[in-house]
Design a protein around this motif. Sequence first.
Motif, mmCIF file in Angstrom:
data_model
loop_
_atom_site.group_PDB
_atom_site.id
_atom_site.type_symbol
_atom_site.label_atom_id
_atom_site.label_comp_id
_atom_site.label_asym_id
_atom_site.label_seq_id
_atom_site.Cartn_x
_atom_site.Cartn_y
_atom_site.Cartn_z
ATOM 1 N N SER A 292 63.970 41.087 -82.486
ATOM 2 C CA SER A 292 63.585 41.721 -81.225
ATOM 3 C C SER A 292 63.305 43.216 -81.347
ATOM 4 O O SER A 292 62.587 43.778 -80.526
ATOM 5 C CB SER A 292 64.651 41.476 -80.153
ATOM 6 N N TYR B 24 62.227 29.233 -85.015
ATOM 7 C CA TYR B 24 62.587 30.150 -83.937
ATOM 8 C C TYR B 24 63.691 29.537 -83.092
ATOM 9 O O TYR B 24 63.557 28.421 -82.602
ATOM 10 C CB TYR B 24 61.369 30.463 -83.062
ATOM 11 N N VAL B 25 64.778 30.280 -82.935
ATOM 12 C CA VAL B 25 65.845 29.884 -82.024
ATOM 13 C C VAL B 25 65.381 30.178 -80.601
ATOM 14 O O VAL B 25 65.568 29.391 -79.687
ATOM 15 C CB VAL B 25 67.152 30.655 -82.346
ATOM 16 N N ASN B 26 64.747 31.349 -80.446
ATOM 17 C CA ASN B 26 64.117 31.763 -79.194
ATOM 18 C C ASN B 26 63.122 32.867 -79.560
ATOM 19 O O ASN B 26 62.856 33.080 -80.740
ATOM 20 C CB ASN B 26 65.170 32.235 -78.160
ATOM 21 N N ASP B 27 62.571 33.556 -78.586
ATOM 22 C CA ASP B 27 61.574 34.590 -78.879
ATOM 23 C C ASP B 27 62.152 35.806 -79.600
ATOM 24 O O ASP B 27 61.407 36.605 -80.154
ATOM 25 C CB ASP B 27 60.892 35.061 -77.584
ATOM 26 N N ARG B 28 63.458 35.922 -79.614
ATOM 27 C CA ARG B 28 64.104 37.100 -80.210
ATOM 28 C C ARG B 28 64.764 36.816 -81.553
ATOM 29 O O ARG B 28 65.066 37.734 -82.284
ATOM 30 C CB ARG B 28 65.158 37.647 -79.245
ATOM 31 N N LYS B 29 64.992 35.533 -81.862
ATOM 32 C CA LYS B 29 65.769 35.206 -83.061
ATOM 33 C C LYS B 29 65.121 34.094 -83.878
ATOM 34 O O LYS B 29 64.577 33.137 -83.339
ATOM 35 C CB LYS B 29 67.186 34.789 -82.680
#
Length: 193
Positions: free
Chosen positions: A50, A180-185
């Motif tokens: 991020s 991707y775990v989410n958009d940040r990780k």
Amino acid sequence: MMDSQRRTWLIATGAATCVAGVATAVPFVESMEPSAKAKAEGGPIEVDISQLRPGEKMTILWRGQPVWFLRRTPQMLASLNITQSLVADPLSKRTQFPTPPWAQNQWRSIKPEYLVVVGICTHLGCSPVDRFTPGPQPSLPSDWQGGFLCPCHGSIFDLAARVFKNMPAPDNLVVPPYHYVNDRKILLGEHKA
């Protein structure tokens, strides 16, 4: 029948034994959690991307190797169209250092904006250096679009870590498993289909 004083001592002793057992078990159970060193040496690790601004790269040590996370700018992504015909394996189809099917594309990643590769040259294991600035520079072509230079033997790679034709390095830089775990990780070391 048991007297009340004896019962109080038995309850107190039992409670103290339980507290001591829990106090002993907690550190033991926590010690079973892999250390940061152990995670870096092999297990999947979560990487927070991020804070990466466009054009920035960060390096994480995983399995004793540097793994690069590069957030490419629109200009960097556009340069891949120019280098497409100059690289030896534009869609990463070679099998000496297999590339996961989901990275067999022009940008060699799940999301075009983010490049994730092992920062070790496929020639002799040197670590290439960043040469993101386009234009003529020592040891680089006059029409350089930006990428990486392996200073040991002169192999050059574009901003998708694809090796140029007729270089000492036999292949593109390795794409490790990740998702991707989410958009940040990103979870490095494991791919989810």
